[in-house]
Design a protein around this motif. Structure first.
Motif, PDB file in Angstrom:
ATOM      1  N   CYS A   1      -1.373 -97.580 -39.434  1.00 37.61           N
ATOM      2  CA  CYS A   1      -0.695 -97.191 -38.210  1.00 37.61           C
ATOM      3  C   CYS A   1      -1.284 -97.940 -37.022  1.00 37.61           C
ATOM      4  O   CYS A   1      -2.242 -98.687 -37.159  1.00 37.61           O
ATOM      5  N   VAL A   2      -0.679 -97.729 -35.862  1.00 36.50           N
ATOM      6  CA  VAL A   2      -1.173 -98.295 -34.609  1.00 36.50           C
ATOM      7  C   VAL A   2      -1.351 -97.133 -33.644  1.00 36.50           C
ATOM      8  O   VAL A   2      -0.451 -96.303 -33.483  1.00 36.50           O
ATOM      9  N   VAL A   3      -2.520 -97.056 -33.017  1.00 34.87           N
ATOM     10  CA  VAL A   3      -2.788 -96.022 -32.027  1.00 34.87           C
ATOM     11  C   VAL A   3      -2.627 -96.639 -30.642  1.00 34.87           C
ATOM     12  O   VAL A   3      -3.257 -97.639 -30.321  1.00 34.87           O
ATOM     13  N   LEU A   4      -1.744 -96.040 -29.845  1.00 31.51           N
ATOM     14  CA  LEU A   4      -1.490 -96.521 -28.492  1.00 31.51           C
ATOM     15  C   LEU A   4      -2.453 -95.859 -27.514  1.00 31.51           C
ATOM     16  O   LEU A   4      -3.149 -94.908 -27.862  1.00 31.51           O
ATOM     17  N   ALA A   5      -2.500 -96.362 -26.290  1.00 35.50           N
ATOM     18  CA  ALA A   5      -3.455 -95.884 -25.287  1.00 35.50           C
ATOM     19  C   ALA A   5      -3.307 -94.404 -24.967  1.00 35.50           C
ATOM     20  O   ALA A   5      -4.271 -93.754 -24.583  1.00 35.50           O
ATOM     21  N   ASP A   6      -2.112 -93.851 -25.135  1.00 34.89           N
ATOM     22  CA  ASP A   6      -1.919 -92.423 -24.839  1.00 34.89           C
ATOM     23  C   ASP A   6      -2.228 -91.534 -26.038  1.00 34.89           C
ATOM     24  O   ASP A   6      -2.085 -90.336 -25.979  1.00 34.89           O
ATOM     25  N   GLY A   7      -2.675 -92.143 -27.139  1.00 31.75           N
ATOM     26  CA  GLY A   7      -3.022 -91.377 -28.335  1.00 31.75           C
ATOM     27  C   GLY A   7      -1.887 -91.245 -29.330  1.00 31.75           C
ATOM     28  O   GLY A   7      -2.072 -90.727 -30.430  1.00 31.75           O
ATOM     29  N   PHE A   8      -0.698 -91.702 -28.978  1.00 28.47           N
ATOM     30  CA  PHE A   8       0.446 -91.647 -29.886  1.00 28.47           C
ATOM     31  C   PHE A   8       0.181 -92.581 -31.067  1.00 28.47           C
ATOM     32  O   PHE A   8      -0.350 -93.671 -30.892  1.00 28.47           O
ATOM     33  N   ILE A   9       0.544 -92.162 -32.256  1.00 30.98           N
ATOM     34  CA  ILE A   9       0.328 -92.954 -33.466  1.00 30.98           C
ATOM     35  C   ILE A   9       1.671 -93.444 -33.990  1.00 30.98           C
ATOM     36  O   ILE A   9       2.578 -92.640 -34.226  1.00 30.98           O
ATOM     37  N   VAL A  10       1.796 -94.747 -34.163  1.00 36.80           N
ATOM     38  CA  VAL A  10       2.997 -95.344 -34.736  1.00 36.80           C
ATOM     39  C   VAL A  10       2.695 -95.633 -36.203  1.00 36.80           C
ATOM     40  O   VAL A  10       1.854 -96.473 -36.519  1.00 36.80           O
ATOM     41  N   ASP A  11       3.350 -94.916 -37.087  1.00 32.27           N
ATOM     42  CA  ASP A  11       3.136 -95.046 -38.525  1.00 32.27           C
ATOM     43  C   ASP A  11       3.773 -96.339 -39.030  1.00 32.27           C
ATOM     44  O   ASP A  11       4.927 -96.617 -38.726  1.00 32.27           O
TER      45      ASP A  11
END
Length: 74
Positions: A30-40
């Motif tokens: 996954c990718v973790v964005l600066a706001d903490g959202f996780i893109v699977d």
């Protein structure tokens, strides 16, 4: 830049997590964005490369647009 500084930055970070259950386990990239959202990005054979490319594409732009909680108010 230390690992801790990188975690607190606006940079999108490729990472993985382990999911374990009764039917076995899986590694999900996954990718973790600066706001903490996780893109699977999945768990197939291409998932690790997919997560790296996605994070790279986000970081080529302006990853700070995802830092909703840390934005300065004008």
């Amino acid at each position: 830049m230390t690992d801790f500084d990188k975690l607190r930055s606006d940079e999108a970070l490729p990472c993985h997590r382990q999911i374990n259950g009764e039917a076995g386990g899986a590694t999900v990239f996954c990718v973790v964005l600066a706001d903490g959202f996780i893109v699977d990005c999945g768990s197939d054979g291409y998932a690790q490369q997919r997560s790296k490319l996605l994070a790279e594409a986000i970081n080529l732009g302006d990853p700070s647009v995802f830092a909703f909680g840390r934005r300065q108010k004008p």
